[in-house]
Design a protein around this motif. Structure first.
Motif, short mmCIF file in Angstrom:
data_model
loop_
_atom_site.label_atom_id
_atom_site.label_comp_id
_atom_site.label_asym_id
_atom_site.label_seq_id
_atom_site.Cartn_x
_atom_site.Cartn_y
_atom_site.Cartn_z
N PRO A 11 -32.85 25.56 44.30
CA PRO A 11 -32.81 27.33 44.32
C PRO A 11 -31.58 27.74 43.00
CG PRO A 11 -32.49 26.40 46.50
CD PRO A 11 -32.03 25.06 45.74
N ILE A 12 -32.57 28.23 42.62
CA ILE A 12 -31.11 29.00 41.79
C ILE A 12 -31.66 31.06 41.77
CG2 ILE A 12 -31.20 30.07 38.81
CD1 ILE A 12 -32.86 27.89 38.36
N GLY A 13 -30.78 31.68 41.58
CA GLY A 13 -30.56 32.70 42.41
C GLY A 13 -29.58 33.69 40.85
N GLY A 14 -28.22 33.53 41.40
CA GLY A 14 -27.21 33.89 40.40
C GLY A 14 -27.34 32.42 39.39
N GLY A 15 -27.46 31.65 39.76
CA GLY A 15 -26.73 30.14 39.21
C GLY A 15 -25.12 29.35 39.51
N GLY A 16 -25.23 29.99 39.90
CA GLY A 16 -23.57 29.02 41.06
C GLY A 16 -24.07 27.79 41.39
N LEU A 17 -24.65 27.93 42.22
CA LEU A 17 -25.59 26.44 43.16
C LEU A 17 -25.81 25.51 42.19
CD1 LEU A 17 -25.90 24.50 45.77
CD2 LEU A 17 -27.83 25.76 45.60
N ILE A 18 -26.85 25.89 41.03
CA ILE A 18 -27.69 25.14 39.75
C ILE A 18 -26.02 25.00 39.68
CG2 ILE A 18 -28.61 26.27 38.23
CD1 ILE A 18 -30.96 24.51 38.64
N SER A 19 -25.59 25.43 38.71
CA SER A 19 -24.81 24.92 38.21
C SER A 19 -23.90 23.81 38.35
CB SER A 19 -23.50 26.05 38.10
OG SER A 19 -24.49 27.38 36.61
N GLY A 20 -22.91 24.28 39.66
CA GLY A 20 -22.43 23.02 39.82
C GLY A 20 -22.82 21.86 39.96
N VAL A 21 -23.83 21.81 40.76
CA VAL A 21 -24.88 20.44 40.52
C VAL A 21 -25.46 19.90 39.59
CG1 VAL A 21 -27.13 19.82 41.47
CG2 VAL A 21 -26.02 21.48 43.10
N ALA A 22 -25.57 20.85 38.69
CA ALA A 22 -25.87 20.54 37.28
C ALA A 22 -24.38 19.13 36.58
CB ALA A 22 -26.75 20.99 36.57
N THR A 23 -23.70 20.11 36.62
CA THR A 23 -22.32 19.48 35.96
C THR A 23 -22.03 18.60 37.28
OG1 THR A 23 -21.48 22.04 35.57
CG2 THR A 23 -20.06 20.18 35.21
N ALA A 24 -22.13 18.50 38.14
CA ALA A 24 -21.69 17.28 38.56
C ALA A 24 -22.69 15.99 38.18
CB ALA A 24 -21.26 16.82 40.16
N GLY A 25 -23.92 16.60 38.26
CA GLY A 25 -25.08 15.28 38.10
C GLY A 25 -24.79 14.52 36.62
N LYS A 26 -24.66 15.25 36.08
CA LYS A 26 -24.98 15.11 35.16
C LYS A 26 -23.67 14.15 34.48
CE LYS A 26 -28.94 16.52 33.01
NZ LYS A 26 -30.55 16.04 32.51
#
Length: 400
Positions: A175-190
């Motif tokens: 999920p994306i609201g302000g983007g804090g979660l997906i930023s951390g997940v994408a950084t770690a995942g990639k």
């Protein structure tokens, strides 16, 4: 920009203080969607949300002076609870500004963690502005819900866990609201698995990140049942990460989210709030995009108002045909109501509500309109029932 090392260091700070939540396969959801589906149960955190990861990572890095003066946060609920709970644990004063629309269950729980709750404004933006004013007046450290690299790093720790628990994952839906979660997940995942596909989800009523990244102009709505991601635009620190590392952004509507909440309750026996169910909503709405893939869904939170949940369950029963409202027109003679209910029983349906209407109807005199709410098996069962009633000379129809 946020790095994998930031997230790994955050994981060390969080070790033993937040739950390493399960990430397990859902065989039923896999069969329904055509993907191999794994669920990350962040709704099992003590505050029922991933938000305490970022909050704790931020609080753990405060200076002695900042701890002594206290912190302030703005949140619709989950970030508030995360900050309040861990501030209480660490002996730090916490002031939380929440919009007036925040569900009562979230306000009560935040106060229960010892925070000073201030209800202000009708939007997250209005609450945020007021929180900044209070921070300046009282010398409090502002703990942003998403636009802070310490917050982003803390949220990203759940991706480290997911890929350790299920190394074969090739897609993460977040999920994306302000983007804090997906930023951390994408950084770690990639960083760990460069070929992994990161998919972000927003509701059609709050498409701020989709508009910011793609240049689209989807209009913004007034409210959504996914209030945890009802943010007008992604954070300044988050947007570059989303642009660089997120492979696809999807939109879901309110009905998709409602359906996903009910599916998680029925199939997984787990409670997700609106924002927490959006990843599944995207998978169910766009199954062709994920067919044959090993997909990790982040169930980001489980804080939902009980009255809203009751309404969503009822609407879900209607959509699936397990709750139907029908009207039967028949002659108003002794035994007619008993005859109708007997036919309903013979068809295997159960009467939940019934209303016998004589005066407020356009039917001819000596006729009656019987409105019933019935518990049924599915939509096909409803049609069988209508056919049986009409075959007996009654006029039966389904009401919307």
């Amino acid at each position: 920009m946020l790095q994998l090392t930031d997230i790994q260091q955050a994981a060390e700070r969080l070790r033993g203080q937040v739950l390493n939540t399960p990430c397990v396969e859902s065989r039923t959801l896999s069969q329904l969607t055509g993907a191999q589906v794994f669920l990350k149960f962040e709704n099992l955190q003590f505050t029922a949300s991933f938000k305490e990861r970022g909050a704790l990572n931020k609080l753990a890095q405060l200076t002695a002076q900042e701890r002594a003066q206290g912190v302030i946060a703005m949140s619709a609920g989950n970030h508030a609870q995360g900050v309040a709970f861990h501030a209480q644990r660490l002996g730090i004063r916490a002031v939380i500004v929440m919009p007036r629309f925040t569900p009562g269950v979230k306000v009560a729980r935040t106060r229960g963690f010892g925070a000073e709750v201030v209800l202000h404004g009708d939007t997250l933006d209005a609450a945020s502005s007021y929180a900044r004013e209070l921070a300046a007046e009282q010398g409090l450290t502002f703990v942003h819900p998403f636009d802070d690299e310490a917050i982003m790093a803390g949220q990203g720790t759940l991706a480290l866990e997911m890929l350790a628990q299920q190394p074969g994952l090739d897609t993460l839906i977040v999920p994306i609201g302000g983007g804090g979660l997906i930023s951390g997940v994408a950084t770690a995942g990639k960083a760990i698995k460069p070929g992994i596909r990161i998919v972000g989800v927003q509701t059609q009523r709050f498409p701020g990140a989709v508009n910011a990244v793609t240049g689209s102009t989807h209009p913004r709505g007034e409210s959504t049942i996914a209030e945890g991601i009802a943010v007008s635009a992604p954070g300044a620190h988050c947007l570059p990460v989303i642009r660089d590392l997120v492979d696809e952004l999807l939109l879901v509507d309110e009905g998709d989210v409602e359906q996903a909440i009910v599916m998680l309750l029925e199939i997984e026996k787990t409670l997700a709030e609106g924002a927490g169910a959006t990843a599944l909503a995207a998978l169910v709405r766009h199954p062709e995009r994920f067919a044959g893939r090993r997909v990790g869904l982040v169930l980001s939170g489980g804080n939902i108002d009980p009255m809203l949940l009751a309404a969503i369950i009822g609407r879900g029963m209607v959509r699936s045909g397990r709750l139907a409202r029908i009207v039967v027109n028949t002659r108003d003679v002794p035994g007619s109501l008993a005859r109708v209910t007997a036919l309903v029983a013979q068809a295997g349906a159960n009467v939940q509500e019934i209303h016998h209407q004589r005066a407020f109807t356009l039917l001819a005199a000596q006729h009656v309109e019987i409105e019933m709410v019935l518990q049924t098996r599915d939509a096909a069962h409803v049609q069988e029932l209508l056919t049986a009633l009409n075959a007996q000379g009654m006029q039966a129809r389904l009401m919307g």
